[in-house]
Design an enzyme around this catalytic site. Structure first.
Site, PDB file in Angstrom:
ATOM      1  N   ARG A  47       0.841  -1.209   0.000  1.00 46.41           N
ATOM      2  CA  ARG A  47       0.000   0.000   0.000  1.00 46.41           C
ATOM      3  C   ARG A  47       0.875   1.257   0.000  1.00 46.41           C
ATOM      4  O   ARG A  47       0.536   2.268  -0.600  1.00 46.41           O
ATOM      5  CB  ARG A  47      -0.960  -0.015   1.204  1.00 46.41           C
ATOM      6  CG  ARG A  47      -1.805   1.241   1.304  1.00 46.41           C
ATOM      7  CD  ARG A  47      -2.963   1.125   2.290  1.00 46.41           C
ATOM      8  NE  ARG A  47      -2.712   0.304   3.446  1.00 46.41           N
ATOM      9  CZ  ARG A  47      -1.903   0.627   4.469  1.00 46.41           C
ATOM     10  NH1 ARG A  47      -1.277   1.770   4.481  1.00 46.41           N
ATOM     11  NH2 ARG A  47      -1.717  -0.205   5.476  1.00 46.41           N
ATOM     12  N   TYR A  99     -16.862  17.824 -14.970  1.00 44.80           N
ATOM     13  CA  TYR A  99     -17.249  16.408 -15.072  1.00 44.80           C
ATOM     14  C   TYR A  99     -18.246  16.089 -13.953  1.00 44.80           C
ATOM     15  O   TYR A  99     -18.001  16.358 -12.776  1.00 44.80           O
ATOM     16  CB  TYR A  99     -16.005  15.509 -14.999  1.00 44.80           C
ATOM     17  CG  TYR A  99     -16.310  14.077 -14.658  1.00 44.80           C
ATOM     18  CD1 TYR A  99     -17.165  13.331 -15.448  1.00 44.80           C
ATOM     19  CD2 TYR A  99     -15.759  13.475 -13.531  1.00 44.80           C
ATOM     20  CE1 TYR A  99     -17.464  12.013 -15.124  1.00 44.80           C
ATOM     21  CE2 TYR A  99     -16.052  12.162 -13.205  1.00 44.80           C
ATOM     22  CZ  TYR A  99     -16.913  11.442 -13.998  1.00 44.80           C
ATOM     23  OH  TYR A  99     -17.219  10.147 -13.673  1.00 44.80           O
ATOM     24  N   ASP A 171      -7.894  18.902 -14.893  1.00 45.92           N
ATOM     25  CA  ASP A 171      -8.248  17.525 -15.272  1.00 45.92           C
ATOM     26  C   ASP A 171      -7.727  17.310 -16.696  1.00 45.92           C
ATOM     27  O   ASP A 171      -8.217  17.926 -17.647  1.00 45.92           O
ATOM     28  CB  ASP A 171      -9.768  17.349 -15.210  1.00 45.92           C
ATOM     29  CG  ASP A 171     -10.195  15.911 -15.511  1.00 45.92           C
ATOM     30  OD1 ASP A 171      -9.408  15.166 -16.108  1.00 45.92           O
ATOM     31  OD2 ASP A 171     -11.328  15.551 -15.152  1.00 45.92           O
ATOM     32  N   LYS A 196      -9.066   6.108 -18.948  1.00 48.78           N
ATOM     33  CA  LYS A 196      -9.486   6.530 -20.288  1.00 48.78           C
ATOM     34  C   LYS A 196      -8.353   6.329 -21.304  1.00 48.78           C
ATOM     35  O   LYS A 196      -7.946   5.224 -21.530  1.00 48.78           O
ATOM     36  CB  LYS A 196      -9.973   7.973 -20.241  1.00 48.78           C
ATOM     37  CG  LYS A 196     -10.853   8.282 -19.027  1.00 48.78           C
ATOM     38  CD  LYS A 196     -12.156   7.500 -19.040  1.00 48.78           C
ATOM     39  CE  LYS A 196     -13.022   7.958 -17.874  1.00 48.78           C
ATOM     40  NZ  LYS A 196     -14.201   7.201 -17.657  1.00 48.78           N
TER      41      LYS A 196
HETATM   42  C1  LIG Z   1     -13.111  14.052 -17.578  1.00 50.29           C
HETATM   43  C2  LIG Z   1     -13.155  12.983 -16.537  1.00 50.29           C
HETATM   44  N1  LIG Z   1     -12.444  13.153 -15.417  1.00 50.29           N
HETATM   45  C3  LIG Z   1     -12.452  12.218 -14.442  1.00 50.29           C
HETATM   46  C4  LIG Z   1     -13.193  11.063 -14.541  1.00 50.29           C
HETATM   47  C5  LIG Z   1     -13.231  10.085 -13.399  1.00 50.29           C
HETATM   48  O1  LIG Z   1     -12.424   8.984 -13.624  1.00 50.29           O
HETATM   49  P1  LIG Z   1     -12.690   7.524 -13.022  1.00 50.29           P
HETATM   50  O2  LIG Z   1     -13.911   6.982 -13.670  1.00 50.29           O
HETATM   51  O3  LIG Z   1     -11.422   6.787 -13.342  1.00 50.29           O
HETATM   52  O4  LIG Z   1     -12.897   7.673 -11.534  1.00 50.29           O
HETATM   53  C6  LIG Z   1     -13.940  10.835 -15.704  1.00 50.29           C
HETATM   54  C7  LIG Z   1     -14.743   9.604 -15.845  1.00 50.29           C
HETATM   55  O5  LIG Z   1     -15.598   9.484 -16.689  1.00 50.29           O
HETATM   56  C8  LIG Z   1     -13.920  11.839 -16.720  1.00 50.29           C
HETATM   57  O6  LIG Z   1     -14.639  11.682 -17.853  1.00 50.29           O
END
Ligand SMILES: Cc1ncc(COP(=O)(O)O)c(C=O)c1O
Length: 377
Positions: A47, A99, A171, A196
């Site tokens: 961890r 988001y 982000d 992603k």
């Molecule tokens: C632009 C964006 N940021 C963050 C996230 C969150 O990521 P996670 O699903 O890996 O928690 C997403 C998920 O769809 C996203 O589209």
């Protein structure tokens, strides 16, 4: 070195024990102490640190041009760790179309904290400046935004945050460091959902925070990684690293395909509006051209005839898959407002598409048969 080379090499070495060129996955949860009680190789317990995770963190930091990175079990685990680093009563500025999941974390999970939050249109710099309060500690940026693909001027907003003594965090999920490097433009930290494009194959979940410089929030996040427990599995770290090897080349193909699809949609009579920053008439195109090296693989479009018409288009696609998420080889399409549920700000006639790695002719054929030819239906 250039990003294609960094993506293949950083964090990976030929395994000294076996000569294996592809790095092993280190599954061990515990590591041997030396006779003197030290851990000479730097690892004690999984961890706290794991060699495969360490390789991923090293590679992500290099790709973003950052000092250090910490990896988590999902993108939202990173966001949660960031918010945990704030004090109750701290103020956050965030994009008005941030988001959707992040809005849930701020307003739901952290409702008891509580945090003060101002959601602003970040394309309007005056509005961002006016939102600053004496207790503003964090400025969250998302560009292009999700799902409207709005473009925020990264240098300008980072400057507002600096003047407010707040930390700016972008982000980078839609762009990856291949298309945009916010740290080079003065942003303090970048977070990624590695689920992603970085993983790139829709088969792992992960997240990471990368910092340009030492700061108290990054240190708190690092501590949270160690004691909060939301660490990624070694296998997911390994999959993310493998995905990174091809990331620069995949991003080029995503951009190339998305531009062709956006052009096609823009000319179609059934489409009211296309949101894609690679199109010259997108309101953020000029800023995007300065800070992004391509328009990205994400686009959204509004269908004439409202929600039902959009739903019918989504129902008729055959090659696109009706699914949420993004960044994998398959093209995906989704009716975003119904995924986001009650309280969504997303237009009801909007479909969001993650343009994949298929041949763009086939993607266009599929959209052509799914869209009503006369612009209605
Ligand atoms: C632009 C964006 N940021 C963050 C996230 C969150 O990521 P996670 O699903 O890996 O928690 C997403 C998920 O769809 C996203 O589209």
């Amino acid at each position: 070195m250039k990003i294609e080379t960094l993506a293949v090499h950083v964090g990976r070495r030929t395994d000294p024990a076996t000569g294996a060129v592809t790095p092993p996955i280190h599954l061990s949860t515990t590591f041997e102490r030396a006779a003197d009680g030290e851990y000479p190789l730097g690892f004690s317990y999984a961890r706290e640190g794991n060699p495969t995770r360490g390789s991923l963190e090293e590679c992500l930091a290099a790709l973003e041009g950052g000092k250090e990175a910490v990896a988590f079990s999902s993108g939202l685990a990173v966001a949660s760790a960031l918010l945990q680093g704030l004090e109750p009563g701290d103020h956050i500025i965030a994009p008005d179309d941030v988001y959707f999941g992040l809005r849930q974390v701020i307003g739901g999970v952290f409702a008891k904290w509580p945090l003060e939050t101002s959601y602003v249109d970040m394309t309007n710099l005056v509005g961002v400046k006016e939102a600053v309060r004496p207790n503003t500690r964090l400025v969250l940026i998302e560009t292009p935004s999700n799902p409207l693909l709005k473009i925020t001027d990264l240098s300008a907003v980072a400057q507002v945050a600096r003047e407010a003594n707040a930390i700016s965090v972008c982000d980078g999920t839609f762009t990856t460091p291949v298309l945009q490097r916010p740290l080079d433009l003065g942003v303090d930290m970048v977070w990624q959902s590695t689920t992603k494009y970085i993983g790139g194959h829709s088969d792992m979940t992960g997240g990471a925070l990368i910092t340009r410089h030492e700061n108290y929030l990054f240190e708190r996040v690092r501590k949270f990684q160690m004691f909060g427990g939301a660490v990624p599995s070694p296998f997911d770290c390994w999959l993310a690293l493998r995905g990174i090897s091809t990331l620069p080349w995949r991003m080029r193909a995503h951009c190339e395909n998305a531009l062709v699809v956006a052009d096609f949609l823009q000319q179609h009579p059934a489409v009211e509006r296309v949101h894609y920053p690679g199109l010259p008439d997108h309101p953020g195109h000029e800023v995007a051209s300065r800070q992004m090296s391509g328009g990205g693989g994400m686009l959204s479009f509004q269908v004439r005839g409202g929600r039902e018409a959009a739903m019918r288009v989504a129902a008729r696609v055959q090659l696109f898959t009706r699914a949420t998420s993004l960044g994998g080889p398959h093209s995906l399409i989704e009716h975003r407002a119904s995924i986001e549920g009650p309280g969504t700000r997303t237009p009801q006639n909007l479909l969001r598409a993650s343009i994949g790695l298929e041949n763009s002719d086939d993607l266009i054929d599929d959209l052509e048969q799914a869209l009503p030819p006369e612009g209605k239906g």
